[in-house]
Design a protein around this motif. Structure first.
Motif, PDB file in Angstrom:
ATOM      1  N   GLU A   1       7.559  12.453   1.689  1.00  0.00           N
ATOM      2  CA  GLU A   1       6.188  12.526   2.193  1.00  0.00           C
ATOM      3  C   GLU A   1       5.270  11.463   1.603  1.00  0.00           C
ATOM      4  OE1 GLU A   1       5.247  14.179   4.800  1.00  0.00           O
ATOM      5  OE2 GLU A   1       7.307  14.903   4.944  1.00  0.00           O
ATOM      6  N   PHE A   2       5.651  10.871   0.456  1.00  0.00           N
ATOM      7  CA  PHE A   2       4.790   9.862  -0.156  1.00  0.00           C
ATOM      8  C   PHE A   2       5.643   8.852  -0.904  1.00  0.00           C
ATOM      9  CE2 PHE A   2       2.244   8.244  -3.713  1.00  0.00           C
ATOM     10  CZ  PHE A   2       1.159   7.731  -3.021  1.00  0.00           C
ATOM     11  N   LEU A   3       5.363   7.582  -0.683  1.00  0.00           N
ATOM     12  CA  LEU A   3       6.018   6.493  -1.396  1.00  0.00           C
ATOM     13  C   LEU A   3       4.910   5.550  -1.849  1.00  0.00           C
ATOM     14  CD1 LEU A   3       8.742   5.259  -2.251  1.00  0.00           C
ATOM     15  CD2 LEU A   3       8.800   4.073  -0.047  1.00  0.00           C
ATOM     16  N   SER A   4       4.715   5.467  -3.157  1.00  0.00           N
ATOM     17  CA  SER A   4       3.590   4.685  -3.683  1.00  0.00           C
ATOM     18  C   SER A   4       3.853   3.187  -3.584  1.00  0.00           C
ATOM     19  CB  SER A   4       3.302   5.075  -5.137  1.00  0.00           C
ATOM     20  OG  SER A   4       4.408   4.778  -5.953  1.00  0.00           O
ATOM     21  N   ALA A   5       2.771   2.443  -3.541  1.00  0.00           N
ATOM     22  CA  ALA A   5       2.832   0.986  -3.477  1.00  0.00           C
ATOM     23  C   ALA A   5       3.579   0.448  -4.689  1.00  0.00           C
ATOM     24  CB  ALA A   5       1.430   0.408  -3.409  1.00  0.00           C
ATOM     25  N   GLY A   6       4.492  -0.479  -4.473  1.00  0.00           N
ATOM     26  CA  GLY A   6       5.250  -1.085  -5.555  1.00  0.00           C
ATOM     27  C   GLY A   6       6.466  -0.284  -5.990  1.00  0.00           C
ATOM     28  N   ARG A   7       6.658   0.874  -5.429  1.00  0.00           N
ATOM     29  CA  ARG A   7       7.782   1.744  -5.824  1.00  0.00           C
ATOM     30  C   ARG A   7       9.088   1.253  -5.209  1.00  0.00           C
ATOM     31  NH1 ARG A   7       8.719   6.381  -9.143  1.00  0.00           N
ATOM     32  NH2 ARG A   7      10.653   7.173  -8.356  1.00  0.00           N
ATOM     33  N   ARG A   8      10.149   1.249  -6.013  1.00  0.00           N
ATOM     34  CA  ARG A   8      11.508   0.894  -5.572  1.00  0.00           C
ATOM     35  C   ARG A   8      12.428   2.015  -6.041  1.00  0.00           C
ATOM     36  NH1 ARG A   8      12.611  -4.049  -3.978  1.00  0.00           N
ATOM     37  NH2 ARG A   8      14.688  -4.057  -4.864  1.00  0.00           N
ATOM     38  N   ILE A   9      13.079   2.698  -5.097  1.00  0.00           N
ATOM     39  CA  ILE A   9      13.953   3.808  -5.431  1.00  0.00           C
ATOM     40  C   ILE A   9      15.389   3.408  -5.126  1.00  0.00           C
ATOM     41  CG2 ILE A   9      14.511   6.225  -5.006  1.00  0.00           C
ATOM     42  CD1 ILE A   9      11.641   6.548  -3.933  1.00  0.00           C
TER      43      ILE A   9
ATOM     44  N   GLY B   1       0.845  -1.187   0.000  1.00  0.00           N
ATOM     45  CA  GLY B   1       0.000   0.000   0.000  1.00  0.00           C
ATOM     46  C   GLY B   1       0.880   1.237   0.000  1.00  0.00           C
ATOM     47  N   HIS B   2       0.281   2.400  -0.091  1.00  0.00           N
ATOM     48  CA  HIS B   2       1.043   3.643  -0.103  1.00  0.00           C
ATOM     49  C   HIS B   2       1.537   3.976   1.304  1.00  0.00           C
ATOM     50  CE1 HIS B   2      -0.453   4.023  -4.096  1.00  0.00           C
ATOM     51  NE2 HIS B   2      -1.693   4.314  -3.727  1.00  0.00           N
ATOM     52  N   ALA B   3       2.712   4.604   1.385  1.00  0.00           N
ATOM     53  CA  ALA B   3       3.283   5.024   2.667  1.00  0.00           C
ATOM     54  C   ALA B   3       3.446   6.541   2.673  1.00  0.00           C
ATOM     55  CB  ALA B   3       4.629   4.347   2.886  1.00  0.00           C
ATOM     56  N   HIS B   4       3.221   7.139   3.816  1.00  0.00           N
ATOM     57  CA  HIS B   4       3.319   8.592   3.973  1.00  0.00           C
ATOM     58  C   HIS B   4       4.343   8.913   5.061  1.00  0.00           C
ATOM     59  CE1 HIS B   4      -0.375   9.259   1.621  1.00  0.00           C
ATOM     60  NE2 HIS B   4      -0.724   8.079   2.127  1.00  0.00           N
ATOM     61  N   GLY B   5       4.987  10.062   4.937  1.00  0.00           N
ATOM     62  CA  GLY B   5       5.919  10.509   5.968  1.00  0.00           C
ATOM     63  C   GLY B   5       7.040   9.515   6.220  1.00  0.00           C
ATOM     64  N   VAL B   6       7.628   8.987   5.150  1.00  0.00           N
ATOM     65  CA  VAL B   6       8.673   7.964   5.270  1.00  0.00           C
ATOM     66  C   VAL B   6       9.966   8.611   5.763  1.00  0.00           C
ATOM     67  CG1 VAL B   6      10.042   6.246   4.030  1.00  0.00           C
ATOM     68  CG2 VAL B   6       7.628   6.610   3.430  1.00  0.00           C
ATOM     69  N   ARG B   7      10.539   8.031   6.813  1.00  0.00           N
ATOM     70  CA  ARG B   7      11.807   8.513   7.362  1.00  0.00           C
ATOM     71  C   ARG B   7      12.731   7.319   7.576  1.00  0.00           C
ATOM     72  NH1 ARG B   7       9.305  12.116   5.772  1.00  0.00           N
ATOM     73  NH2 ARG B   7       8.687  14.021   6.837  1.00  0.00           N
ATOM     74  N   VAL B   8      14.004   7.506   7.224  1.00  0.00           N
ATOM     75  CA  VAL B   8      15.015   6.469   7.422  1.00  0.00           C
ATOM     76  C   VAL B   8      16.161   7.093   8.206  1.00  0.00           C
ATOM     77  CG1 VAL B   8      16.591   4.822   6.331  1.00  0.00           C
ATOM     78  CG2 VAL B   8      14.419   5.400   5.212  1.00  0.00           C
ATOM     79  N   ARG B   9      16.565   6.430   9.271  1.00  0.00           N
ATOM     80  CA  ARG B   9      17.715   6.869  10.064  1.00  0.00           C
ATOM     81  C   ARG B   9      18.696   5.714  10.130  1.00  0.00           C
ATOM     82  NH1 ARG B   9      13.213   8.945  12.322  1.00  0.00           N
ATOM     83  NH2 ARG B   9      13.123  11.197  12.531  1.00  0.00           N
ATOM     84  N   PHE B  10      19.947   6.046   9.971  1.00  0.00           N
ATOM     85  CA  PHE B  10      20.996   5.036  10.000  1.00  0.00           C
ATOM     86  C   PHE B  10      21.698   5.055  11.360  1.00  0.00           C
ATOM     87  CE2 PHE B  10      20.266   6.041   5.587  1.00  0.00           C
ATOM     88  CZ  PHE B  10      20.244   4.789   4.990  1.00  0.00           C
ATOM     89  N   SER B  11      22.075   3.884  11.840  1.00  0.00           N
ATOM     90  CA  SER B  11      22.717   3.774  13.145  1.00  0.00           C
ATOM     91  C   SER B  11      24.160   4.286  13.122  1.00  0.00           C
ATOM     92  CB  SER B  11      22.707   2.315  13.615  1.00  0.00           C
ATOM     93  OG  SER B  11      23.435   1.500  12.697  1.00  0.00           O
ATOM     94  N   ARG B  12      24.727   4.387  11.952  1.00  0.00           N
ATOM     95  CA  ARG B  12      26.108   4.855  11.811  1.00  0.00           C
ATOM     96  C   ARG B  12      26.155   5.918  10.725  1.00  0.00           C
ATOM     97  NH1 ARG B  12      29.974   0.157  11.888  1.00  0.00           N
ATOM     98  NH2 ARG B  12      31.451   1.836  12.232  1.00  0.00           N
ATOM     99  N   VAL B  13      27.176   6.734  10.758  1.00  0.00           N
ATOM    100  CA  VAL B  13      27.347   7.735   9.702  1.00  0.00           C
ATOM    101  C   VAL B  13      27.793   7.007   8.439  1.00  0.00           C
ATOM    102  CG1 VAL B  13      28.683   9.723   8.938  1.00  0.00           C
ATOM    103  CG2 VAL B  13      27.899   9.579  11.313  1.00  0.00           C
ATOM    104  N   ILE B  14      27.015   7.173   7.386  1.00  0.00           N
ATOM    105  CA  ILE B  14      27.329   6.578   6.088  1.00  0.00           C
ATOM    106  C   ILE B  14      27.368   7.711   5.081  1.00  0.00           C
ATOM    107  CG2 ILE B  14      26.560   5.012   4.269  1.00  0.00           C
ATOM    108  CD1 ILE B  14      25.123   3.395   6.431  1.00  0.00           C
ATOM    109  N   ARG B  15      28.419   7.741   4.291  1.00  0.00           N
ATOM    110  CA  ARG B  15      28.562   8.779   3.269  1.00  0.00           C
ATOM    111  C   ARG B  15      28.517   8.140   1.883  1.00  0.00           C
ATOM    112  NH1 ARG B  15      30.099  13.607   5.532  1.00  0.00           N
ATOM    113  NH2 ARG B  15      30.890  13.467   7.653  1.00  0.00           N
ATOM    114  N   ASP B  16      27.883   8.844   0.964  1.00  0.00           N
ATOM    115  CA  ASP B  16      27.838   8.365  -0.410  1.00  0.00           C
ATOM    116  C   ASP B  16      29.133   8.745  -1.136  1.00  0.00           C
ATOM    117  OD1 ASP B  16      27.587  11.061  -1.122  1.00  0.00           O
ATOM    118  OD2 ASP B  16      25.471  10.902  -1.636  1.00  0.00           O
ATOM    119  N   LEU B  17      29.194   8.441  -2.401  1.00  0.00           N
ATOM    120  CA  LEU B  17      30.386   8.681  -3.212  1.00  0.00           C
ATOM    121  C   LEU B  17      30.799  10.154  -3.208  1.00  0.00           C
ATOM    122  CD1 LEU B  17      32.494   7.509  -5.127  1.00  0.00           C
ATOM    123  CD2 LEU B  17      30.850   7.774  -6.974  1.00  0.00           C
ATOM    124  N   ALA B  18      29.828  11.057  -3.128  1.00  0.00           N
ATOM    125  CA  ALA B  18      30.107  12.496  -3.123  1.00  0.00           C
ATOM    126  C   ALA B  18      30.474  13.010  -1.729  1.00  0.00           C
ATOM    127  CB  ALA B  18      28.906  13.264  -3.650  1.00  0.00           C
TER     128      ALA B  18
END
Length: 135
Positions: free
Chosen positions: A76-84, A45-62
């Protein structure tokens, strides 16, 4: 009356159970052709107000901290079936930059009916490096 857990109940250690027909949000790891991606996904189903917190500091390539990326702090919105998929680095580059191989992603979201759900997913990227060594 039946006993035990219903089959449509999804749980992860340390989480609030969610019904499979409701929104179910995960952060997965994908290594493809040596590139390391984190994949934020929603099923059921659709998800609202999605938040992700990491337990450790992770940096991307930049060099940006993932905990500060809008995808993880302001979605604020992640539709059902969506993969980012989010490219983090090559797996070898990630290791060379001495980024955490073990971490926990703590996810929180609301379902369409307003229920607040959360889960914690532990990842150990060492498993991916071992797989690469056997190929």
């Amino acid at each position: 009356m039946p006993t035990g857990s219903p089959r449509n109940l999804v749980t992860t250690r340390g989480t609030v159970p969610c019904v499979a027909t409701g929104a179910d949000v995960i952060l997965d790891v994908l290594v493809e052709r040596g590139a390391l991606h984190f994949v934020l996904a929603c099923e059921g189903g659709h998800a609202h107000g999605v938040r992700v917190r990491f337990s450790r500091v992770i940096r991307d390539l930049a060099g940006h901290r993932l905990n500060e990326q809008p995808l993880f702090t302001q979605l604020e919105f992640l539709s059902a079936g969506r993969r980012i998929p989010l490219l983090i680095d090559t797996l070898a580059g990630y290791q060379q930059r001495k980024q955490p191989m073990q971490f926990e992603a703590r996810l929180e979201w609301r379902t369409e009916d307003g229920r607040r759900l959360r889960r914690a997913i532990r990842h150990d990227l060492a498993a991916w490096t071992r797989l690469r060594e056997t190929l």
